[in-house]
Design an enzyme around this catalytic site. Structure first.
Site, PDB file in Angstrom:
ATOM      1  N   ALA A  75      28.895   7.876 -10.615  1.00 22.96           N
ATOM      2  CA  ALA A  75      29.915   8.905 -10.870  1.00 22.96           C
ATOM      3  C   ALA A  75      29.650   9.580 -12.207  1.00 22.96           C
ATOM      4  O   ALA A  75      30.003  10.738 -12.408  1.00 22.96           O
ATOM      5  CB  ALA A  75      31.301   8.275 -10.853  1.00 22.96           C
ATOM      6  N   SER A 203      32.813   6.690  -7.121  1.00 22.03           N
ATOM      7  CA  SER A 203      31.820   5.657  -7.416  1.00 22.03           C
ATOM      8  C   SER A 203      32.077   4.441  -6.534  1.00 22.03           C
ATOM      9  O   SER A 203      33.202   3.932  -6.499  1.00 22.03           O
ATOM     10  CB  SER A 203      31.926   5.263  -8.892  1.00 22.03           C
ATOM     11  OG  SER A 203      30.950   4.307  -9.196  1.00 22.03           O
ATOM     12  N   THR A 241      14.755  10.207  -4.175  1.00 20.76           N
ATOM     13  CA  THR A 241      14.893   9.484  -2.915  1.00 20.76           C
ATOM     14  C   THR A 241      16.232   8.744  -2.885  1.00 20.76           C
ATOM     15  O   THR A 241      16.591   8.070  -3.854  1.00 20.76           O
ATOM     16  CB  THR A 241      13.737   8.464  -2.767  1.00 20.76           C
ATOM     17  OG1 THR A 241      12.515   9.189  -2.907  1.00 20.76           O
ATOM     18  CG2 THR A 241      13.772   7.758  -1.426  1.00 20.76           C
ATOM     19  N   CYS A 328      32.402  -0.654 -27.860  1.00 21.72           N
ATOM     20  CA  CYS A 328      31.594  -0.912 -29.046  1.00 21.72           C
ATOM     21  C   CYS A 328      30.424   0.051 -28.972  1.00 21.72           C
ATOM     22  O   CYS A 328      29.509  -0.143 -28.204  1.00 21.72           O
ATOM     23  CB  CYS A 328      31.100  -2.348 -28.998  1.00 21.72           C
ATOM     24  SG  CYS A 328      30.263  -2.861 -30.477  1.00 21.72           S
TER      25      CYS A 328
HETATM   26  N1  PLP Z   1      35.128   7.949 -14.060  1.00 23.01           N
HETATM   27  C1  PLP Z   1      35.997   6.952 -14.210  1.00 23.01           C
HETATM   28  C2  PLP Z   1      37.452   7.248 -14.255  1.00 23.01           C
HETATM   29  C3  PLP Z   1      35.561   5.632 -14.325  1.00 23.01           C
HETATM   30  O1  PLP Z   1      36.433   4.650 -14.481  1.00 23.01           O
HETATM   31  C4  PLP Z   1      34.173   5.389 -14.266  1.00 23.01           C
HETATM   32  C5  PLP Z   1      33.649   4.011 -14.414  1.00 23.01           C
HETATM   33  O2  PLP Z   1      34.127   3.241 -15.199  1.00 23.01           O
HETATM   34  C6  PLP Z   1      33.301   6.474 -14.108  1.00 23.01           C
HETATM   35  C7  PLP Z   1      33.816   7.742 -14.012  1.00 23.01           C
HETATM   36  C8  PLP Z   1      31.799   6.270 -14.081  1.00 23.01           C
HETATM   37  O3  PLP Z   1      31.398   5.647 -12.906  1.00 23.01           O
HETATM   38  P1  PLP Z   1      29.913   5.047 -12.767  1.00 23.01           P
HETATM   39  O4  PLP Z   1      30.001   3.646 -13.227  1.00 23.01           O
HETATM   40  O5  PLP Z   1      29.597   5.150 -11.298  1.00 23.01           O
HETATM   41  O6  PLP Z   1      29.007   5.880 -13.575  1.00 23.01           O
END
Ligand code: PLP
Length: 511
Positions: A75, A203, A241, A328
């Site tokens: 994501a 995600s 891919t 961190c």
């Molecule tokens: N957006 C939100 C609100 C999330 O909580 C997260 C993951 O913690 C992400 C995006 C990013 O997802 P990914 O771990 O697939 O990069």
């Protein structure tokens, strides 16, 4: 203190356990559908069929059409792609994005990057519970604005935004909307049509699917382009891919949602039970998550006078995983931007813990967590001393009764030299070298920013290392507090107890 050990995972907003049926679906693909989906022969076509079947499943789950789904590697990648590509399309004719100050770092950092390219970003105000003040949206949109970016549910607080209202207001002004739906998928039904959004990101690993696969929903007709350069996979929208087994796992996780989502009412009751019992345990706690309009599994709690990283490490010692809500980064322990945005002081942010339940978290699990918490608050869990950087002076560093254990990662060691006379074994592989640590000395555990050292200190405590402490602020804080000592001694007499990676021989060039 009781010695019963139970593992309770209450960090489901960070990631979720891959369920057996997801693992089976993935394994079947790895074994039998190993082809490249772009290959034209049957083995390739079989792999492509897996991807297309998954596209259908993911689309159906969010009430979209299959051609509106683009699979990505995460994501984070999906958020980067939508924000960057839309900027490329509109800039410089239109150059403004309206967003919220509580977006995930994958959005916040991309917005910061785009600001550097000349995009202007306006953040809408949020209230004490993380609800975006939508009355300010219309005024924030001007003729320059090309995008409104507002997440559906917040990862730290669980707050759900009124995205329907967001899209109504934005569309009335001719502006498209991106909504990060990562935390919402798997915890509430999602209908992209009812929400009216133009772009949404997802995600798999937040809903018991695998890590390393995400998706973008792109409404039919909404402009979009590839972000990575290379092949023409995903209808030319995402080069590379496809991770066929991951995509199959994503679909398997979506297929399970009709049985998972009905359990969310019970999950919400358990979350409420946890909140009530925490309040009974420590009446001055502050609950940062809203009671209404919140993900059913998420509870952000501030424990006055309790340092979250210490509490997190103490819980970890007893098998309980929660999140301290502060990242961190670059060696500093920064308070979470979300907690700051809702008005928490730095101190309060450093006293905040996020509990995020799964649908199978039981009342028994919660009772166990509450017992560990009560013991910690009563001072019955093993105490770990925190040393201030000023205490780690010349005398301390050269006193033979002290043993300094540096658990930084190799890349952090490249940024700053270590304390003199320290012993290096990284945070992740430390377990293998625990027997090197002398039990008859005072062990000071040191990391980059002061967070990673705490669980290691607790782990040592549980391995009969009675005299153990950690360095507040880590090497970063020590260098600031002791610049002369750093200049004079840092990096001297450092012992690697974990063998450093052998240097690879340079390949000989042919004559
Ligand atoms: N957006 C939100 C609100 C999330 O909580 C997260 C993951 O913690 C992400 C995006 C990013 O997802 P990914 O771990 O697939 O990069």
């Amino acid at each position: 203190m009781f010695h019963l050990q139970r593992n309770v995972y209450l960090d489901n907003n960070a990631t979720t356990r891959v369920t057996p049926h997801v693992a089976r679906a993935m394994s079947a693909v790895l074994k039998r559908r190993f082809g490249n989906p772009s290959s034209l022969y049957r083995i390739g076509r079989d792999a492509a069929a897996v991807v297309e079947d998954a596209r259908q499943v993911v689309a159906t789950t969010i009430h979209a059409e299959p051609d509106e789904i683009v699979f990505t590697g995460s994501a984070t990648e999906a958020n980067n792609q939508v924000l960057t590509v839309l900027t490329d399309i509109h800039y410089p004719t239109r150059r403004k994005i309206v967003s919220t100050p509580i977006e995930h770092p994958s959005v916040m950092a991309t917005l910061a990057h785009l600001e550097g390219r000349g995009v202007s970003v306006e953040f809408l105000p949020v209230d004490r519970l993380g609800r975006v003040v939508l009355a300010a949206l219309d005024a924030a949109i001007d003729t320059n604005t090309f995008l409104v970016c507002c997440m559906l549910a917040n990862n730290e607080l669980g707050t759900i935004q009124d995205v329907v209202q967001v899209t109504r207001t934005a569309h009335a002004r001719g502006v498209t909307v991106l909504s990060d739906c990562v935390q919402a998928l798997g915890k509430m039904p999602i209908d992209v049509r009812a929400l009216g959004i133009d772009y949404a990101t997802f995600s798999a690993h937040k809903l018991h699917g695998p890590k390393g696969v995400g998706a973008v929903f792109v409404r039919r007709g909404a402009p979009f382009r590839a972000f990575l350069h290379g092949g023409h996979q995903e209808a030319g929208m995402r080069a590379g891919t496809e991770g066929v087994h991951n995509i199959a796992g994503f679909a398997a996780a979506c297929r399970a949602l009709p049985t998972v989502l009905p359990r969310m009412g019970e999950t919400a009751r358990r979350t409420q039970l946890l909140a009530d019992e925490l309040r009974r345990l420590k009446p001055d706690i502050v609950i940062n998550s809203p009671q209404q309009g919140c993900l059913p599994n998420t509870l952000s709690v501030t424990f006055p006078d309790v340092t979250n990283t210490v509490l997190m490490a103490a819980l970890d010692l007893y098998g309980v995983a929660v999140s301290a809500g502060s990242a961190c980064s670059a060696g500093e322990t920064k308070p979470s931007h979300v907690l700051k945005a809702i008005g928490l002081s730095d101190d309060a942010a450093h006293q905040t813990i996020r509990f995020s339940l799964a649908e199978d978290t039981s009342v028994k699990d919660l009772r166990y967590v509450l017992r560990v918490l009560r013991d910690h608050l009563d001072g019955k869990t093993p105490a770990i001393r925190a040393l201030r950087a000023s205490q780690v002076d010349h005398h301390f560093l050269f006193d033979d009764a002290n043993y300094i254990l540096d658990v930084r990662f190799w890349h952090e060691r490249k940024l700053l030299k270590g304390l003199p006379n320290s012993h290096e074994a990284s945070f992740v592989s430390f377990k293998k070298y625990v027997h090197h640590v002398p039990r008859n000395k005072h062990v000071l555990v040191v990391c980059m920013g002061g967070v990673d050292a705490i669980p290691i200190a607790y782990a040592l405590k549980s391995k009969r290392c009675d005299n153990v402490s950690f360095l507040l602020g880590g090497v970063v804080g020590w260098r600031i507090a002791q610049p002369d000592l750093y200049a004079r001694y840092a990096g001297t007499n450092v012992t690697a107890i974990e063998p450093r990676a052998p240097r690879r021989a340079r390949p000989r060039l042919p004559p």
